[in-house]
Write a protein that holds these residues in place. Sequence first.
Motif, PDB file in Angstrom:
ATOM      1  N   GLN A   1     -54.938  31.226  59.005  1.00  0.00           N
ATOM      2  CA  GLN A   1     -55.285  32.147  57.668  1.00  0.00           C
ATOM      3  C   GLN A   1     -53.862  32.454  57.140  1.00  0.00           C
ATOM      4  OE1 GLN A   1     -56.288  35.905  60.252  1.00  0.00           O
ATOM      5  NE2 GLN A   1     -57.692  35.061  61.144  1.00  0.00           N
ATOM      6  N   TRP A   2     -52.707  32.227  57.752  1.00  0.00           N
ATOM      7  CA  TRP A   2     -51.473  32.436  56.769  1.00  0.00           C
ATOM      8  C   TRP A   2     -51.324  31.402  55.785  1.00  0.00           C
ATOM      9  CZ3 TRP A   2     -47.698  35.617  55.769  1.00  0.00           C
ATOM     10  CH2 TRP A   2     -47.503  36.884  56.657  1.00  0.00           C
ATOM     11  N   GLU A   3     -51.952  30.281  56.256  1.00  0.00           N
ATOM     12  CA  GLU A   3     -51.722  28.829  55.368  1.00  0.00           C
ATOM     13  C   GLU A   3     -52.701  29.058  54.237  1.00  0.00           C
ATOM     14  OE1 GLU A   3     -51.475  24.213  55.733  1.00  0.00           O
ATOM     15  OE2 GLU A   3     -51.671  25.548  57.665  1.00  0.00           O
ATOM     16  N   SER A   4     -53.907  29.484  54.675  1.00  0.00           N
ATOM     17  CA  SER A   4     -54.776  29.600  53.575  1.00  0.00           C
ATOM     18  C   SER A   4     -54.503  30.794  52.576  1.00  0.00           C
ATOM     19  CB  SER A   4     -56.321  29.702  54.158  1.00  0.00           C
ATOM     20  OG  SER A   4     -56.376  30.935  54.800  1.00  0.00           O
ATOM     21  N   THR A   5     -54.099  31.902  53.123  1.00  0.00           N
ATOM     22  CA  THR A   5     -53.706  32.980  52.320  1.00  0.00           C
ATOM     23  C   THR A   5     -52.532  32.548  51.403  1.00  0.00           C
ATOM     24  OG1 THR A   5     -54.379  34.689  53.586  1.00  0.00           O
ATOM     25  CG2 THR A   5     -53.094  35.550  52.167  1.00  0.00           C
ATOM     26  N   LEU A   6     -51.604  31.998  51.666  1.00  0.00           N
ATOM     27  CA  LEU A   6     -50.472  31.517  50.821  1.00  0.00           C
ATOM     28  C   LEU A   6     -50.803  30.759  49.849  1.00  0.00           C
ATOM     29  CD1 LEU A   6     -47.624  30.924  53.601  1.00  0.00           C
ATOM     30  CD2 LEU A   6     -47.813  32.781  52.007  1.00  0.00           C
ATOM     31  N   VAL A   7     -51.707  29.722  50.152  1.00  0.00           N
ATOM     32  CA  VAL A   7     -52.292  28.819  48.930  1.00  0.00           C
ATOM     33  C   VAL A   7     -53.046  29.533  47.898  1.00  0.00           C
ATOM     34  CG1 VAL A   7     -53.802  26.711  48.588  1.00  0.00           C
ATOM     35  CG2 VAL A   7     -52.247  26.712  50.563  1.00  0.00           C
ATOM     36  N   ILE A   8     -54.032  30.454  48.493  1.00  0.00           N
ATOM     37  CA  ILE A   8     -54.844  31.130  47.488  1.00  0.00           C
ATOM     38  C   ILE A   8     -53.844  31.967  46.646  1.00  0.00           C
ATOM     39  CG2 ILE A   8     -56.380  33.175  47.463  1.00  0.00           C
ATOM     40  CD1 ILE A   8     -57.709  31.914  49.950  1.00  0.00           C
ATOM     41  N   SER A   9     -52.748  32.563  46.892  1.00  0.00           N
ATOM     42  CA  SER A   9     -51.832  33.373  46.491  1.00  0.00           C
ATOM     43  C   SER A   9     -51.065  32.803  45.435  1.00  0.00           C
ATOM     44  CB  SER A   9     -50.826  34.078  47.087  1.00  0.00           C
ATOM     45  OG  SER A   9     -49.863  33.060  47.883  1.00  0.00           O
ATOM     46  N   GLY A  10     -51.168  31.316  45.408  1.00  0.00           N
ATOM     47  CA  GLY A  10     -50.476  30.429  44.415  1.00  0.00           C
ATOM     48  C   GLY A  10     -49.223  29.744  44.880  1.00  0.00           C
ATOM     49  N   LEU A  11     -49.014  29.769  46.188  1.00  0.00           N
ATOM     50  CA  LEU A  11     -47.847  28.985  46.733  1.00  0.00           C
ATOM     51  C   LEU A  11     -48.169  27.390  46.887  1.00  0.00           C
ATOM     52  CD1 LEU A  11     -44.855  29.468  47.768  1.00  0.00           C
ATOM     53  CD2 LEU A  11     -45.832  29.204  50.168  1.00  0.00           C
ATOM     54  N   PRO A  12     -47.479  26.704  46.293  1.00  0.00           N
ATOM     55  CA  PRO A  12     -47.664  25.231  46.752  1.00  0.00           C
ATOM     56  C   PRO A  12     -47.918  24.770  48.190  1.00  0.00           C
ATOM     57  CG  PRO A  12     -46.096  25.232  45.070  1.00  0.00           C
ATOM     58  CD  PRO A  12     -46.086  26.625  45.544  1.00  0.00           C
ATOM     59  N   ALA A  13     -49.005  23.946  48.268  1.00  0.00           N
ATOM     60  CA  ALA A  13     -49.037  23.473  49.709  1.00  0.00           C
ATOM     61  C   ALA A  13     -47.979  22.772  50.446  1.00  0.00           C
ATOM     62  CB  ALA A  13     -50.415  22.650  50.137  1.00  0.00           C
ATOM     63  N   SER A  14     -47.161  22.170  49.363  1.00  0.00           N
ATOM     64  CA  SER A  14     -46.085  21.469  49.809  1.00  0.00           C
ATOM     65  C   SER A  14     -44.783  22.270  50.335  1.00  0.00           C
ATOM     66  CB  SER A  14     -45.399  20.492  48.550  1.00  0.00           C
ATOM     67  OG  SER A  14     -45.114  21.227  47.607  1.00  0.00           O
ATOM     68  N   HIS A  15     -44.816  23.584  50.014  1.00  0.00           N
ATOM     69  CA  HIS A  15     -44.057  24.513  50.421  1.00  0.00           C
ATOM     70  C   HIS A  15     -44.392  25.500  51.842  1.00  0.00           C
ATOM     71  CE1 HIS A  15     -42.527  24.383  45.992  1.00  0.00           C
ATOM     72  NE2 HIS A  15     -42.023  23.751  46.551  1.00  0.00           N
ATOM     73  N   ILE A  16     -45.294  24.934  52.258  1.00  0.00           N
ATOM     74  CA  ILE A  16     -45.835  25.441  53.726  1.00  0.00           C
ATOM     75  C   ILE A  16     -45.698  24.262  54.762  1.00  0.00           C
ATOM     76  CG2 ILE A  16     -47.633  26.871  54.683  1.00  0.00           C
ATOM     77  CD1 ILE A  16     -48.812  27.269  52.068  1.00  0.00           C
ATOM     78  N   SER A  17     -45.056  24.561  55.981  1.00  0.00           N
ATOM     79  CA  SER A  17     -44.911  23.722  56.872  1.00  0.00           C
ATOM     80  C   SER A  17     -44.955  24.049  58.170  1.00  0.00           C
ATOM     81  CB  SER A  17     -43.532  22.940  56.868  1.00  0.00           C
ATOM     82  OG  SER A  17     -42.596  23.809  56.947  1.00  0.00           O
ATOM     83  N   ARG A  18     -45.614  23.436  59.237  1.00  0.00           N
ATOM     84  CA  ARG A  18     -45.884  23.916  60.485  1.00  0.00           C
ATOM     85  C   ARG A  18     -44.464  23.349  61.076  1.00  0.00           C
ATOM     86  NH1 ARG A  18     -51.005  25.507  62.233  1.00  0.00           N
ATOM     87  NH2 ARG A  18     -52.308  26.351  60.659  1.00  0.00           N
ATOM     88  N   PHE A  19     -44.161  24.146  62.031  1.00  0.00           N
ATOM     89  CA  PHE A  19     -43.028  23.655  62.764  1.00  0.00           C
ATOM     90  C   PHE A  19     -43.438  22.750  63.868  1.00  0.00           C
ATOM     91  CE2 PHE A  19     -40.275  24.133  66.621  1.00  0.00           C
ATOM     92  CZ  PHE A  19     -39.011  23.977  66.342  1.00  0.00           C
ATOM     93  N   SER A  20     -42.336  21.855  64.149  1.00  0.00           N
ATOM     94  CA  SER A  20     -42.534  20.676  64.776  1.00  0.00           C
ATOM     95  C   SER A  20     -41.180  20.482  65.434  1.00  0.00           C
ATOM     96  CB  SER A  20     -43.051  19.516  64.373  1.00  0.00           C
ATOM     97  OG  SER A  20     -43.171  18.527  65.385  1.00  0.00           O
ATOM     98  N   ARG A  21     -41.340  20.366  66.553  1.00  0.00           N
ATOM     99  CA  ARG A  21     -39.861  19.983  67.404  1.00  0.00           C
ATOM    100  C   ARG A  21     -39.378  18.547  67.075  1.00  0.00           C
ATOM    101  NH1 ARG A  21     -40.427  19.215  73.817  1.00  0.00           N
ATOM    102  NH2 ARG A  21     -40.938  21.304  73.727  1.00  0.00           N
TER     103      ARG A  21
END
Length: 361
Positions: free
Chosen positions: A27-47
């Motif tokens: 939900q956070w990811e989809s909301t951030l994209v809808i708000s105008g944040l580029p998908a390239s600036h959203i990352s899922r944490f990985s060890r």
Amino acid sequence: IRPGSGSGVTCSLPCLVLAPSDAFLNQWESTLVISGLPASHISRFSRDDAALPERGFVLVTLHNLMTEVRRLFKSEGSILFPDFGKEFLTFMKELRDAGGKAEEVTQAMSTIDTLNFPHRFQSFIIDEAHSFRNLVTYAGIGAALLGLLSDRTIPMSATPYVESTQDMATLMTFIDPSLKAAYKLWWKETTQEYVSDSLLNEVRDFRRLYMIRRERNVLTKELVGIETRVVNVKCNKSELDVYKRYESLFFATFENFQNSTDPDLTIGKKELTSIMLSYLINMRMSLVHPLIPKGREFTVRFSPSRRHMEAKLTRKLCVFCSHDNGNDLIPMPIAMCHATNSPTCHFAHESCLRTHTYEGT
């Protein structure tokens, strides 16, 4: 944080979002994209990541956080945290293993000199923050440490007070462990029936500085509306027959429930209630309509809580030997779905077909 003109996010540090599960992060990811944040600036944490991104949003689950704190305690290192020193980490691990008091965790956090540890995040957002209310856990300790490494900490919760005043103290520990409000004692004193004027002023200051509420005008005017589309589907006769049978059984049981003269009335009505619920479940299931070809086996991919079942449900097995080895599985239509008018299939190995007789039903 909004995208800059042409160059993306303008902040110099990333924002960290902590949530109980992947469903919340979706939900956070989809909301951030809808708000105008580029998908390239959203990352899922990985060890497996070598380092944290320099900007944007990093999304972390409760499980991720617990795993990283365990690694920190084992001196394995983590990109989420700096090295707080062996003495401090050993103390925190022993405190957690012994089931120590939350006040001890808060006190230990307040002794850390944050000047020695540069901030790693511009904002640390804790979604459903009441899920992290137990401070003497991997998750609680991890959230408190991340709070120390952030310019600002934002615990978000519709139910910040769940079991005791310690719940509120824990949230304040995430924000600033040096505050009076980070301790249970302060909350006990301020929630007494008679409170001094000085404490009342402290509560007013706390609310003004640290609490943000959604006012009624936000709930009634500013939230995005939800559009709902309803499609009525005519049930098949066989489905209705099953439904009506369970419905008649339900009403008969409900009549017994109303007229129960059982000497042990409570136990008798509990049993009848359980029976009625069973009938209701079957009534509902008889009307679950497979609108999509392949029915419920196909719709699992749309459900975050059932998506993990897709691989199991879509696995093709031979109806004779129950193995999926080999490439000679042959589809065998055996029936037609009334709702979609599409065949449901079984599969069999060609070699198994030679030695077995198969009759479709």
